[in-house]
Design a protein around this motif. Structure first.
Motif, mmCIF file in Angstrom:
data_model
loop_
_atom_site.group_PDB
_atom_site.id
_atom_site.type_symbol
_atom_site.label_atom_id
_atom_site.label_comp_id
_atom_site.label_asym_id
_atom_site.label_seq_id
_atom_site.Cartn_x
_atom_site.Cartn_y
_atom_site.Cartn_z
ATOM 1 N N SER A 50 0.201 -5.936 3.454
ATOM 2 C CA SER A 50 -0.966 -5.369 2.791
ATOM 3 C C SER A 50 -0.756 -5.543 1.290
ATOM 4 O O SER A 50 0.363 -5.851 0.849
ATOM 5 C CB SER A 50 -1.117 -3.884 3.143
ATOM 6 O OG SER A 50 -0.087 -3.123 2.545
ATOM 7 N N PRO A 51 -1.803 -5.390 0.473
ATOM 8 C CA PRO A 51 -1.596 -5.487 -0.974
ATOM 9 C C PRO A 51 -0.530 -4.524 -1.498
ATOM 10 O O PRO A 51 0.239 -4.864 -2.407
ATOM 11 C CB PRO A 51 -2.984 -5.153 -1.541
ATOM 12 C CG PRO A 51 -3.937 -5.569 -0.474
ATOM 13 C CD PRO A 51 -3.227 -5.253 0.816
ATOM 14 N N ALA A 52 -0.468 -3.319 -0.928
ATOM 15 C CA ALA A 52 0.515 -2.337 -1.387
ATOM 16 C C ALA A 52 1.934 -2.760 -1.033
ATOM 17 O O ALA A 52 2.836 -2.716 -1.868
ATOM 18 C CB ALA A 52 0.203 -0.957 -0.797
ATOM 19 N N THR A 53 2.164 -3.174 0.214
ATOM 20 C CA THR A 53 3.522 -3.551 0.604
ATOM 21 C C THR A 53 3.957 -4.851 -0.073
ATOM 22 O O THR A 53 5.149 -5.043 -0.321
ATOM 23 C CB THR A 53 3.622 -3.713 2.128
ATOM 24 O OG1 THR A 53 2.635 -4.640 2.587
ATOM 25 C CG2 THR A 53 3.426 -2.389 2.826
ATOM 26 N N ARG A 54 3.009 -5.725 -0.389
ATOM 27 C CA ARG A 54 3.385 -6.945 -1.113
ATOM 28 C C ARG A 54 3.862 -6.635 -2.525
ATOM 29 O O ARG A 54 4.624 -7.410 -3.106
ATOM 30 C CB ARG A 54 2.208 -7.928 -1.143
ATOM 31 C CG ARG A 54 1.994 -8.664 0.175
ATOM 32 C CD ARG A 54 1.076 -9.862 0.000
ATOM 33 N NE ARG A 54 -0.291 -9.450 -0.330
ATOM 34 C CZ ARG A 54 -1.219 -9.207 0.580
ATOM 35 N NH1 ARG A 54 -0.944 -9.322 1.867
ATOM 36 N NH2 ARG A 54 -2.433 -8.845 0.202
#
Length: 223
Positions: free
Chosen positions: A129-133
């Motif tokens: 996800s954008p957050a985990t990336r």
């Protein structure tokens, strides 16, 4: 919020967050380091705000506002006061002789960032996800903050290293878990404020008693 725009803004905020940590290793002027820390606090607040808006969590928006007040306003103000008091007493306003020079520090920061990306790769693959990336950025700032803490000789520089470490931990918590409860963040923020107040008092006492805040000089006095 549109997912594409959200991802781009989150990447931008995370990039500024990491860049600020690296710049603290590059700059030696303590006033500039305090300004960079304030800019990093704004980037951290932006990360929390983007997460809150994307997930429609108003508690995260409130946390973002609290982060902005504490880490952009209150903590830099306290450090500027300590720096001004030191300058008035004839103390150093620069990190003149860090244990690791600037070039080596920047290379170490690059290596620590690569290590953070390698360590976080399994987590990113587990839930992309954008957050985990952006999660490796938080881990990298934790490592850079710890490196700053152990290689700087001025007490104020070490305070900044401690705060970078805390910023990195906070960003990692936000990105890995989509935020933390408001009460937890408030508790951590008050603890952090108390720690900085205590460190400011100790720094002032050290300057009055020994004429400076160089940790190596104080160690020589102990020996």
């Amino acid at each position: 919020m549109n997912t594409g725009i959200y991802g781009q803004l989150l990447d931008l905020a995370a990039g500024i967050f990491l860049l600020a940590a690296v710049l603290t290793l590059w700059r030696r002027d303590l006033a500039a380091i305090v300004r960079i820390f304030a800019a990093q606090g704004m980037a951290l607040a932006a990360i929390a705000l983007l997460l809150g808006l994307h997930e429609h969590r108003w508690d995260l928006v409130a946390v973002a506002a609290g982060i902005a007040v504490l880490r952009v306003g209150v903590l830099p103000h306290l450090m500027r006061r300590a720096l001004a008091a030191g300058a008035a007493a004839g103390g150093e306003t620069r990190e003149t002789q860090p244990l690791v020079n600037v070039a080596a520090s920047l290379l170490t920061a690059a290596a620590l960032t690569l290590l953070a990306y390698a360590a976080a790769r399994p987590l990113v693959r587990l839930a992309p996800s954008p957050a985990t990336r952006a999660l490796p950025v938080g881990i990298a700032v934790v490592l850079i903050g710890f490196f700053t803490l152990v290689t700087r000789r001025r007490a104020l520089s070490q305070v900044v290293g401690f705060l970078l470490l805390d910023n990195g931990i906070t960003a990692t918590a936000f990105l890995a878990t989509s935020g933390v409860p408001l009460i937890v963040e408030l508790g951590v923020s008050f603890d952090l404020l108390l720690a900085v107040l205590v460190l400011q008092i100790l720094t002032t006492r050290m300057r009055v008693a020994f004429g400076g805040t160089d940790i190596d000089d104080l160690r020589e006095l102990h020996d």
